[in-house]
Write a protein that holds these residues in place. Structure first.
Motif, PDB file in Angstrom:
ATOM      1  N   ARG A  45      22.851  18.577  -6.443  1.00  0.00           N
ATOM      2  CA  ARG A  45      22.643  17.131  -6.426  1.00  0.00           C
ATOM      3  C   ARG A  45      23.170  16.631  -5.098  1.00  0.00           C
ATOM      4  NH1 ARG A  45      24.881  13.531 -11.312  1.00  0.00           N
ATOM      5  NH2 ARG A  45      23.631  15.084 -12.408  1.00  0.00           N
ATOM      6  N   ALA A  46      22.289  16.563  -4.100  1.00  0.00           N
ATOM      7  CA  ALA A  46      22.704  16.234  -2.732  1.00  0.00           C
ATOM      8  C   ALA A  46      21.519  15.738  -1.944  1.00  0.00           C
ATOM      9  CB  ALA A  46      23.292  17.473  -2.053  1.00  0.00           C
ATOM     10  N   ASP A  47      21.799  15.060  -0.850  1.00  0.00           N
ATOM     11  CA  ASP A  47      20.741  14.744   0.093  1.00  0.00           C
ATOM     12  C   ASP A  47      20.173  16.047   0.631  1.00  0.00           C
ATOM     13  OD1 ASP A  47      21.063  11.984  -0.154  1.00  0.00           O
ATOM     14  OD2 ASP A  47      22.653  11.954   1.363  1.00  0.00           O
ATOM     15  N   PRO A  48      18.853  16.126   0.834  1.00  0.00           N
ATOM     16  CA  PRO A  48      18.248  17.390   1.253  1.00  0.00           C
ATOM     17  C   PRO A  48      18.683  17.815   2.646  1.00  0.00           C
ATOM     18  CG  PRO A  48      16.636  15.617   1.292  1.00  0.00           C
ATOM     19  CD  PRO A  48      17.851  15.067   0.627  1.00  0.00           C
ATOM     20  N   SER A  49      18.993  19.087   2.781  1.00  0.00           N
ATOM     21  CA  SER A  49      19.347  19.641   4.088  1.00  0.00           C
ATOM     22  C   SER A  49      19.158  21.150   4.075  1.00  0.00           C
ATOM     23  CB  SER A  49      20.799  19.305   4.455  1.00  0.00           C
ATOM     24  OG  SER A  49      21.044  19.618   5.805  1.00  0.00           O
ATOM     25  N   ALA A  60      20.225  22.699   0.435  1.00  0.00           N
ATOM     26  CA  ALA A  60      20.848  21.698  -0.428  1.00  0.00           C
ATOM     27  C   ALA A  60      19.816  20.626  -0.766  1.00  0.00           C
ATOM     28  CB  ALA A  60      22.045  21.056   0.265  1.00  0.00           C
ATOM     29  N   GLY A  61      19.924  20.061  -1.967  1.00  0.00           N
ATOM     30  CA  GLY A  61      19.035  18.960  -2.340  1.00  0.00           C
ATOM     31  C   GLY A  61      17.573  19.332  -2.415  1.00  0.00           C
ATOM     32  N   TRP A  83      10.623  25.554  -5.274  1.00  0.00           N
ATOM     33  CA  TRP A  83      11.541  24.577  -4.699  1.00  0.00           C
ATOM     34  C   TRP A  83      11.467  24.605  -3.175  1.00  0.00           C
ATOM     35  CZ3 TRP A  83      14.134  21.768  -8.416  1.00  0.00           C
ATOM     36  CH2 TRP A  83      14.097  22.300  -9.713  1.00  0.00           C
ATOM     37  N   GLY A  84      11.764  23.466  -2.568  1.00  0.00           N
ATOM     38  CA  GLY A  84      11.773  23.413  -1.118  1.00  0.00           C
ATOM     39  C   GLY A  84      12.382  22.117  -0.625  1.00  0.00           C
ATOM     40  N   HIS A  85      12.487  21.991   0.680  1.00  0.00           N
ATOM     41  CA  HIS A  85      12.876  20.727   1.288  1.00  0.00           C
ATOM     42  C   HIS A  85      11.770  19.710   0.995  1.00  0.00           C
ATOM     43  CE1 HIS A  85      13.845  17.727   4.335  1.00  0.00           C
ATOM     44  NE2 HIS A  85      15.025  18.310   4.487  1.00  0.00           N
ATOM     45  N   HIS A 128      11.965  32.454   3.724  1.00  0.00           N
ATOM     46  CA  HIS A 128      11.907  31.530   2.585  1.00  0.00           C
ATOM     47  C   HIS A 128      13.307  31.116   2.114  1.00  0.00           C
ATOM     48  CE1 HIS A 128       7.517  31.987   1.396  1.00  0.00           C
ATOM     49  NE2 HIS A 128       7.675  33.032   2.198  1.00  0.00           N
ATOM     50  N   GLN A 129      14.302  31.134   2.979  1.00  0.00           N
ATOM     51  CA  GLN A 129      15.677  30.903   2.540  1.00  0.00           C
ATOM     52  C   GLN A 129      16.148  29.464   2.693  1.00  0.00           C
ATOM     53  OE1 GLN A 129      18.720  33.730   3.568  1.00  0.00           O
ATOM     54  NE2 GLN A 129      17.286  35.436   3.697  1.00  0.00           N
ATOM     55  N   ILE A 130      15.445  28.643   3.479  1.00  0.00           N
ATOM     56  CA  ILE A 130      15.948  27.295   3.745  1.00  0.00           C
ATOM     57  C   ILE A 130      14.970  26.207   3.299  1.00  0.00           C
ATOM     58  CG2 ILE A 130      17.521  28.011   5.562  1.00  0.00           C
ATOM     59  CD1 ILE A 130      15.488  27.145   7.641  1.00  0.00           C
ATOM     60  N   GLY A 131      13.983  26.587   2.485  1.00  0.00           N
ATOM     61  CA  GLY A 131      13.079  25.603   1.911  1.00  0.00           C
ATOM     62  C   GLY A 131      12.004  25.104   2.837  1.00  0.00           C
TER      63      GLY A 131
END
Length: 355
Positions: A45-49, A60-61, A83-85, A128-131
Motif C-alpha cells: 500500500r504505497a505510491d507506485p515506484s 512498490a504500489g 501486476w505492474g507500475h 520483469h522485476q520492476i513492473g
C-alpha cells in the motif's frame, strides 16, 4: 489511503540508511529472493515506484490489470503476474484499444507483467522485476472469453516455420502482426520491444510505414511466440535505472546480420582440464536495491484496492465508466473471472473513488 502512501514513501526513502540492516538480516544462504517475492500475493500500500534495474529490482504500489477487458484477456492466471507500475498497465490498456481500432488486431492476450511486488520470479524470466516489462502473445485474442483452464494450457503461436531455423512462416505471419508491434513501438514511453531475430528481419524487409521507431524493435533469443514491451523508468522514480539508449538507426544493419551467423548460437567451448565451475548462487535479497527489503516487508493493500489506472489518472480505462462503490466494484469485476479461476489468486479490482 494517501496518508498511508506518504508514510510508506518516507520509509522507502529512508531505506538507504535503514534497509541495509534488514537486508543483512537475511543470511547469504537464506531464502533466495525469488522465493520471497514469488510468495507475495498482493502489492504494498504505497505510491507506485520502481526500484533498481529491469533484471534486479522490485516494485512498490503495483496495480493489476483486470483479468478481462474489452480488448484484452490475461493468460496464465495461476502465476499471479498481472501486476505492474500504473504506467505499464495504462499503456497495455491503450495499446489493446488502439490496435483493435486502427490495426485490425482484435485484442491482446497478455502474458507475464510482474509479480505483486516485482522482484525475481520463481521461473521464466530474468527481467520483469520492476513492473515495467510485459509479454504480449503473438496470437490474436479470440472473440469469446477463454476459460481458466484454457488460459493455463493453450500455447501461443510461434511465428517461425517448423524445422526452419530463423525463418518466419508466411502462412502464420500477417501484416496485422507487424502493425501491432510497430504500434507498441510508437509510444514515446516505450524503450524497447524484444522479438525473435527472424521477426525483426521480417519487419526490416516489409515495413513500409514510418521507420522512425523500428530501431526500438530489438532482436533477441526466443520471442517467437510473443513480443516483450519495456517502458522507460517513470520520471519521478529516482531509484529506477534505465537501460542504455538504443543505437541510432532502424537496426536493420550488421547488428541484425550477426544473429544470422553461427556465433550467437554456438555452445561455449569447454576446457577439459578446467575445474568445474561453481553452481551460480541464487539472487539474494541483499543483492537487490536496499529499498526492496522495505518493499518486501511493507503492509499489503486490501484486495479491493488492487486497481488499474487510465493514462490521465482519471477512472480506470478498464472500468469504462465512473468508478463504482468498492462493494459494487468487487462484484462487477469478480463476475468477469473465468470459471474455475485459481482460488488463491487475488482478483484485481478498481480503486474506490477518491483514493
Amino acid at each position: 489511503m494517501r496518508a498511508v502512501s506518504r508514510r510508506l514513501a518516507v520509509a522507502l526513502a529512508f531505506a538507504a540508511s535503514m534497509a541495509g540492516a534488514i537486508a543483512d538480516g537475511w543470511a547469504a544462504d537464506g531464502p533466495p529472493a525469488k522465493e520471497l517475492f514469488g510468495g507475495m500475493k498482493l502489492p504494498t500500500r504505497a505510491d507506485p515506484s520502481s526500484y533498481g534495474f529491469y533484471s534486479k529490482g522490485c516494485l512498490a504500489g503495483g496495480v493489476a490489470i483486470p483479468t478481462d477487458g474489452p480488448t484484452w484477456q490475461a493468460m496464465r492466471l495461476s502465476r499471479n503476474r498481472r501486476w505492474g507500475h500504473p504506467q505499464m498497465i495504462s499503456l497495455l490498456e491503450r495499446l489493446s484499444q488502439d490496435a483493435a481500432k486502427y490495426d485490425g488486431w482484435p485484442g491482446l492476450l497478455l502474458g507475464d507483467i510482474s509479480q505483486p511486488r516485482g522482484g525475481p520470479m520463481l521461473s521464466g524470466h530474468a527481467s520483469h522485476q520492476i513492473g515495467l516489462d510485459a509479454d504480449i502473445w503473438l496470437t490474436p485474442m479470440p472473440s469469446r472469453t477463454l476459460s481458466a483452464n484454457e488460459r493455463e494450457n493453450i500455447s501461443a503461436t510461434s511465428m517461425l516455420k517448423k524445422n526452419a531455423f530463423l525463418t518466419v512462416d508466411p502462412n502464420i505471419w500477417t501484416p496485422a502482426h507487424a502493425r501491432v508491434i510497430m504500434r507498441a513501438a510508437s509510444y514515446p514511453q516505450v524503450e524497447r520491444i524484444f522479438v525473435n531475430p527472424a521477426i525483426k528481419k521480417k519487419l526490416c524487409e516489409t515495413w513500409k510505414g514510418d521507420r522512425t521507431d523500428l530501431g526500438k524493435v530489438r532482436p533477441y533469443y526466443g520471442h517467437d511466440y510473443h513480443f516483450h514491451v519495456r517502458i522507460k523508468c517513470p520520471a519521478d522514480a529516482a531509484g529506477c535505472k534505465d537501460q542504455a539508449d538504443i543505437p541510432p538507426g532502424d537496426g536493420c544493419d550488421k547488428s541484425l546480420a550477426w544473429w544470422f551467423t553461427d556465433e550467437p548460437w554456438a555452445k561455449p567451448k569447454k576446457d577439459p582440464n578446467a575445474k568445474p565451475a561453481p553452481k551460480p548462487k541464487p539472487m539474494q535479497l541483499s543483492d537487490l536495491p536496499k529499498a526492496c527489503a522495505m518493499v518486501l516487508n511493507a503492509p499489503s493493500v486490501d484486495s479491493e484496492w488492487a486497481a488499474t489506472y487510465s493514462a490521465n489518472g482519471a477512472a480506470p480505462v478498464s472500468a469504462l465508466a465512473a468508478t463504482p462503490e468498492p462493494a459494487a466494484a468487487g462484484a462487477a469485476i469478480a463476475a468477469q473471472m473465468p470459471d474455475n479461476a485459481p482460488a488463491d489468486v487475488p482478483v484485481p479490482l478498481p480503486r474506490p473513488a477518491g483514493n
